[in-house]
Design an enzyme around this catalytic site. Structure first.
Site, mmCIF file in Angstrom:
data_model
loop_
_atom_site.group_PDB
_atom_site.id
_atom_site.type_symbol
_atom_site.label_atom_id
_atom_site.label_comp_id
_atom_site.label_asym_id
_atom_site.label_seq_id
_atom_site.Cartn_x
_atom_site.Cartn_y
_atom_site.Cartn_z
ATOM 1 N N ASP A 23 0.794 -1.239 0.000
ATOM 2 C CA ASP A 23 0.000 0.000 0.000
ATOM 3 C C ASP A 23 0.825 1.287 0.000
ATOM 4 O OD1 ASP A 23 -1.658 -2.090 0.612
ATOM 5 O OD2 ASP A 23 -2.491 -1.219 2.429
ATOM 6 N N GLN A 54 4.008 0.553 2.391
ATOM 7 C CA GLN A 54 4.205 -0.660 3.160
ATOM 8 C C GLN A 54 5.337 -1.482 2.561
ATOM 9 O OE1 GLN A 54 1.704 -1.942 6.035
ATOM 10 N NE2 GLN A 54 2.423 0.180 6.012
#
Length: 576
Positions: A58, A74
């Protein structure tokens, strides 16, 4: 007011105590990691954002600050697969194209995030103070919401972040399970002077946007009802909520609320990003969509291929809203481990409300054009039945192609069957090899010379009772001779009237990804492609028409693309 607010927030933080993230050699020295040579990695991209190695997912907290765009995301520093110990990796750019990798901004270090630092958002507070709200996974695997602020506001790189010692600020409320409470949005300031933020959740068989409010950005209280909830979705991941102008393409700040805007509410579930357009009513803290989610193929999506966990932000420098999205792999975990990496970010897209007011339009940010290399231009070329025309003299494995088609025999289009409601099924059942009247016509990308490998991005045109229907497909059925990869075919309808508008297609091709924009960005389809033979210099690019009626290339512009500079910090310091 702005100065007093910021002073009060900072005083409150430091009075209560702020813990500085300790250095951690294995995690912090991200820029020292080895960069993989593209010659030995045919599926690594040349101008899409990727980490040097390991797992990426993400996009988090994108923003503009003191001359730089910031992208957090992430990242698993230990593996090419997802796992515990996720961190917020951090990169900066002056142009959204060329990037510098910095040390990780957030990583597990405290009881409230000791298992992982999961997704969240950045908010620019009055006084140009950036703050982060993020989901921490504690030792009990409970998802909680935490606050972090920059250690040094004069540092344009924002390299060091500190965590509020009184975290967490929000914990799962009654009725919400510990693992269904995550991904806070960018906050917006309401007309009552309170900050508002959404946390994604799932409870009582409903996906929902739980609303929290705060007067000081520290003490948050859950509003009595969700901003929006529905039984027609899964768990809401990575929600996003922002206004869009009804009068033009400019973006607006998250806190703008007046009659000149509508509001977009987006949620990620079932492997796709769905959104609604509607009205935000702050008096009742309700979101009223123009059309509710239905749980069917008619729901609006940002992208009808691979595109997930997206995050938008308002770029105040160019007055635009920019959308980032994660694009995962389509090969196996074993392949990811062998490659040593997994995942990339789509090209950032500018987004705005279509003139119809019924959907969003997306288009690659203008800065991507600075990578254009040699150009090929073609005009007024007729493609008869079965025609295939090669686009030569550019690098077909990394290219930007824009085509505009004219349909001189539009009235001869075949009739649309009203039972055809699923465009992806239509594209799967009638792939690029299946002849129609008007279509399939479009682009064959990452193809071998003999076309045994190819990814076809194409259109079919049908005549309905009251209007024409435009179908856009990304056919991956022959994209690779490797049996282990996913070759799902994607499809969507394009909301245009070919009687009044020509059919346009833009495709960004980059070794293992093809991002396609149909109808000037009204429909987007992203595919991951892993050809066995059509790689690097052995990749070819064609325009084709496999319909029985002729189509005309009104205009074609194609460019080879130069490689983006995605460097470590030492290389950047040598340049600036």
């Amino acid at each position: 007011m702005a100065a007093s607010f910021v002073l009060g927030l900072l005083c409150l933080l430091f009075i209560n105590g702020v813990k500085t993230v300790p250095s951690h050699q294995e995690v912090k020295n991200f820029q020292s990691q080895t960069f993989v040579a593209p010659e030995t990695q045919p599926y690594r991209t040349s101008y899409h954002f990727q980490s040097p190695k390991n797992w990426l997912n993400d996009p988090n907290g994108p923003m503009w600050y003191k001359g730089f765009y910031h992208l957090f995301y992430q990242y698993n520093p230990h593996s090419a697969l997802f796992g515990n110990g996720m961190v917020w990796a951090h990169s900066v750019s002056s142009d959204l194209v060329n990037w510098v990798h910095l040390n990780h901004a957030l990583y597990p270090s405290e009881p409230f995030d000791i298992t992982s630092c999961w997704s969240g958002s950045a908010t620019i507070l009055p006084g140009d103070i950036p703050v982060i709200l993020y989901t921490g996974i504690d030792a009990n695997n409970t998802q909680v919401q935490n606050l972090a602020i920059p250690k040094n506001l004069s540092d344009p790189f924002l390299e060091d972040w500190v965590k509020y010692s009184q975290n967490p600020l929000m914990t799962p409320p009654v009725g919400v399970e510990a693992d269904n409470f995550r991904d806070p949005t960018t906050a917006w300031l309401g007309p009552d002077g309170k900050w508002n933020v959404i946390v994604g959740s799932w409870s009582n068989n409903q996906g929902m946007a739980i609303l929290y409010q705060s007067g000081d950005f520290i003490n948050w209280r859950k509003y009595k009802d969700p901003l929006y909830s529905t039984e027609r979705s899964g768990m809401w991941e990575c929600p996003d909520f922002f206004p869009v102008s009804i009068n033009g393409t400019n973006g607006v700040d998250a806190s703008v609320l007046n009659p000149t805007v509508k509001h977009v509410l987006k949620a990620s579930f079932n492997s796709h990003d769905y959104y609604m357009i509607g009205a935000y009513v702050p008096e009742t803290e309700k979101y009223i969509p123009d059309s509710d989610l239905t749980g069917t193929v008619t729901d609006l999506r940002y992208d009808y291929g691979k595109f997930y966990a997206s995050k938008s932000f308002f770029d105040s420098v160019k007055n635009r809203r920019i959308l980032w999205g994660w694009v995962n792999e389509s090969d196996t975990p074993d392949d990811d481990i062998k490659k040593g990496w997994s995942g990339l970010q789509a090209i950032p897209r500018q987004i705005w409300l279509d003139r119809s007011g019924n959907q969003l339009v997306q288009w690659p940010v203008e800065e991507i054009n600075k990578l254009h290399d040699k150009q090929i231009n073609i005009e007024n070329k007729i493609l008869d039945n079965g025609s295939t025309f090669e686009i030569q003299y550019i690098t077909a494995s990394q290219a930007d192609v824009e085509i505009v088609f004219e349909l001189p025999e539009l009235e001869e289009a075949e009739f649309f069957n009203p039972t055809w409601v699923d465009p992806q099924k239509m594209c799967t059942d009638a792939n690029a090899a299946v002849k129609g009247r008007l279509g399939p016509f479009g682009l064959l990308a990452l193809a071998t010379k003999d076309l045994t490998e190819q990814t076809a991005i194409f259109f079919r045109i049908f005549k309905g009772h009251n209007a024409y229907v435009v179908l856009m497909c990304s056919d991956q059925s022959r994209s690779s001779l490797r049996d282990e990869v996913d070759r799902t075919t994607y499809g969507a309808f394009v909301n245009i009237n070919p009687q009044h508008e020509k059919i346009s297609l833009r495709s960004l091709i980059d070794h293992s990804i093809i991002e396609s924009f149909g109808g000037k960005g009204r429909t987007c389809i992203t595919s991951r492609v892993y050809p066995k033979f059509a790689v690097n210099k052995d990749a070819h690019l064609y325009v084709f028409n496999n319909g029985t009626l002729s189509v005309t290339i009104s205009r074609l512009n194609a460019w080879g693309m130069n490689k983006a500079e995605i460097e470590n910090k030492e290389s950047f310091n040598a340049l600036f």
